[in-house]
Design a protein around this motif. Structure first.
Motif, short mmCIF file in Angstrom:
data_model
loop_
_atom_site.label_atom_id
_atom_site.label_comp_id
_atom_site.label_asym_id
_atom_site.label_seq_id
_atom_site.Cartn_x
_atom_site.Cartn_y
_atom_site.Cartn_z
N UNK A 1 -144.45 -6.02 -24.42
CA UNK A 1 -145.41 -5.22 -25.26
C UNK A 1 -144.64 -3.90 -25.45
N UNK A 2 -144.04 -3.54 -24.42
CA UNK A 2 -143.44 -2.00 -24.66
C UNK A 2 -142.06 -1.95 -25.63
N UNK A 3 -141.62 -3.13 -25.60
CA UNK A 3 -140.56 -3.38 -26.47
C UNK A 3 -141.04 -3.20 -28.00
N UNK A 4 -141.98 -4.10 -28.04
CA UNK A 4 -142.52 -4.03 -29.53
C UNK A 4 -143.28 -2.58 -29.79
N UNK A 5 -143.78 -2.04 -29.03
CA UNK A 5 -144.48 -0.77 -29.29
C UNK A 5 -143.30 0.30 -29.80
N UNK A 6 -142.01 0.15 -28.96
CA UNK A 6 -140.76 1.19 -29.28
C UNK A 6 -140.18 0.82 -30.52
N UNK A 7 -140.61 -0.27 -31.26
CA UNK A 7 -140.09 -0.77 -32.61
C UNK A 7 -141.05 -0.66 -33.52
N UNK A 8 -142.18 0.06 -33.35
CA UNK A 8 -143.34 -0.13 -34.53
C UNK A 8 -143.79 1.33 -34.44
N UNK A 9 -144.25 1.46 -35.91
CA UNK A 9 -144.80 2.84 -36.30
C UNK A 9 -146.39 2.68 -35.97
N UNK A 10 -146.86 3.68 -35.32
CA UNK A 10 -148.29 3.54 -34.93
C UNK A 10 -149.23 3.76 -36.04
N UNK A 11 -148.82 4.56 -37.18
CA UNK A 11 -149.84 4.87 -38.30
C UNK A 11 -149.66 3.39 -38.85
N UNK A 12 -148.74 2.78 -39.43
CA UNK A 12 -148.98 1.86 -40.50
C UNK A 12 -148.65 0.45 -39.74
N UNK A 13 -148.58 0.34 -38.64
CA UNK A 13 -148.23 -0.72 -37.62
C UNK A 13 -147.16 -1.45 -38.51
N UNK A 14 -146.04 -0.82 -39.13
CA UNK A 14 -144.86 -1.19 -39.61
C UNK A 14 -143.64 -1.26 -38.73
N UNK A 15 -142.73 -1.83 -38.69
CA UNK A 15 -141.57 -1.35 -37.85
C UNK A 15 -140.97 -0.27 -38.15
N UNK A 16 -140.37 0.58 -37.26
CA UNK A 16 -139.90 2.03 -37.39
C UNK A 16 -138.58 2.05 -37.83
N UNK A 17 -137.76 3.32 -37.72
CA UNK A 17 -136.46 3.37 -38.10
C UNK A 17 -135.55 2.53 -37.05
N UNK A 18 -135.67 2.64 -35.61
CA UNK A 18 -135.07 1.88 -34.93
C UNK A 18 -134.87 0.38 -35.34
N UNK A 19 -135.93 -0.16 -35.50
CA UNK A 19 -135.83 -1.51 -35.89
C UNK A 19 -135.29 -1.70 -37.12
N UNK A 20 -135.52 -0.93 -38.11
CA UNK A 20 -134.77 -0.95 -39.48
C UNK A 20 -133.00 -1.12 -39.22
N UNK A 21 -132.85 -0.16 -38.53
CA UNK A 21 -131.45 -0.21 -38.59
C UNK A 21 -130.76 -1.22 -37.76
N UNK A 22 -131.57 -2.00 -36.91
CA UNK A 22 -131.08 -3.15 -36.25
C UNK A 22 -130.93 -4.20 -37.30
N UNK A 23 -131.84 -4.31 -38.28
CA UNK A 23 -131.95 -5.39 -38.93
C UNK A 23 -130.87 -5.15 -40.20
N UNK A 24 -130.82 -3.72 -40.48
CA UNK A 24 -129.72 -3.64 -41.56
C UNK A 24 -128.32 -3.77 -41.01
N UNK A 25 -127.89 -3.53 -39.55
CA UNK A 25 -126.70 -3.70 -39.14
C UNK A 25 -126.49 -5.43 -39.13
N UNK A 26 -127.55 -6.11 -38.68
CA UNK A 26 -127.19 -7.64 -38.80
C UNK A 26 -127.00 -8.16 -40.22
#
Length: 398
Positions: free
Chosen positions: A222-247
């Motif tokens: 749950x904490x990991x999901x919160x760390x990768x999610x934007x609170x306002x939009x409930x979309x993934x955040x910048x950290x999650x984006x860079x993980x997916x981009x590098x993949x």
């Protein structure tokens, strides 16, 4: 006499120590003493049986202690499936089962779902088996106690064995968080497994030790999901984006001809004006509205995230330049038809600035792709025709 009394007064009273081995031995013997083998044994043989059992359970207590230590070692830093592999290998070694399944409450908290399955070698419980044993998990969950079925079980459960779905015994152990049941641990035993019913005290002890491990892993996820999610939009955040981009970059580099992809950089036109004139609540509503519209007009495989302020980024796997333009056009048409309603009768027309970059022709690193996408996005702001997306010539990478 006074000296004796003073000595006794100085000795603090000691609370009796509860020994798990003694409890398990006593409860195990209650079941064993009803068996014909124990009944025909001589008195000396019975003493040997008790002594051997006591030694075995003392070893079991050490194994249970090791199971408890998992919570301190790994449960707070690994996902449930990763932790469950370690838990299952220890449990199967301890009780002789060949496979395990973990059932946890779903998001609605109204029914159980299969969260993880583990087996020794090829003994993985088949999907049909899991579907049929869901009923046992539900019963265990409701009863809040260990349940065991085998070939000697009531007729309804016996049908599972006669149909060939289950070949051995099955135990269901409730997992607790305080007084609340949060899941069920199932243990699958092979054909010929003996005395499974008599292991209920041991199953209870296992459940008491596995429960905090599972709870810790649930909190970690749950904490990991919160760390990768934007609170306002409930979309993934910048950290999650860079993980997916590098993949996607790594994947495209392994398959340079067959795996193109592109990215989008998006922001909201006149967003600072929305905040200043209508307030930050209207700005937050605009972010959510744009997030929902863009997400709905991307493909299922695409990844969409919000960074900071009003900037959004998207990764479009396998998207060529032509496909990228089609997706941009779809987003623009959807935004053109929308209006943001807020403050009762007030409404707001939204517009987007969109830039794009294609892997290979615009760069092969995260930095170069983002630079090109943002440059195109910023260039579109300076041109009239507010909703038109500017597609300008390819740029060489630096």
């Amino acid at each position: 006499m006074a000296k004796i009394l003073r000595s006794a007064h100085r000795q603090p009273s000691r609370r009796p120590r509860i020994c798990l081995t003694c409890i398990l031995t006593s409860r195990y013997l209650e079941n064993c003493e009803e068996s014909s083998l124990f009944a025909i044994a001589s008195q000396s043989d019975r003493k040997l049986m008790r002594h051997s059992l006591s030694g075995t359970l003392a070893s079991t207590e050490l194994d249970l202690r090791e199971l408890s230590e998992l919570n301190e070692l790994i449960a707070g830093s690994l996902k449930i499936k990763d932790v469950f592999r370690s838990v299952s290998s220890r449990v199967c070694e301890l009780v002789g089962c060949r496979g395990t399944a973990l059932w946890l409450l779903d998001e609605s908290r109204t029914r159980l779902r299969t969260a993880a399955v583990w087996a020794i070698e090829t003994a993985t419980p088949p999907e049909k088996s899991l579907a049929l044993t869901e009923e046992l998990s539900d019963r265990c969950f409701s009863a809040k106690r260990v349940l065991v079925i085998n070939n000697a079980s009531p007729e309804k459960e016996d049908l599972w064995f006669r149909s060939g779905v289950l070949n051995g015994a099955l135990a269901a152990i409730p997992l607790f968080r305080g007084a609340e049941v949060i899941g069920v641990l199932q243990l699958f035993f092979p054909v010929g497994a003996r005395a499974v019913d008599s292991k209920i005290p041991l199953f209870e002890a296992i459940g008491a030790r596995v429960s905090p491990v599972v709870v810790s892993s649930m909190i970690f996820e749950r904490n990991q999901a919160s760390a990768l999610m934007d609170v306002i939009t409930e979309l993934p955040n910048e950290r999650a984006f860079h993980v997916i981009l590098e993949e996607n970059i790594a994947d495209a580099q392994r398959h340079p001809k067959g795996r193109p992809f592109s990215i989008l950089a998006i922001d909201i036109k006149r967003f600072s004006g929305i905040n200043n004139s209508a307030g930050h609540s209207a700005g937050d509503a605009a972010l959510r509205e744009v997030g929902q519209i863009v997400r709905a007009n991307l493909r299922g495989m695409d990844f969409f995230a919000r960074l900071h302020d009003d900037e959004f980024l998207a990764v479009l796997p396998t998207a060529s330049e032509d496909v990228t333009h089609e997706i941009i056009s779809r987003i623009e048409n959807a935004i053109a038809e929308s209006r943001l309603e807020f403050g009762g009768e007030e409404s707001l027309e939204l517009g987007l600035n969109i830039g794009w970059a294609v892997f290979g022709q615009d760069g092969e690193t995260a930095g170069s792709l983002l630079s090109h996408a943002r440059l195109r996005k910023n260039y579109s702001k300076e041109l009239p025709g507010s909703r038109k997306v500017i597609l300008f010539p390819h740029m060489t990478t630096g």
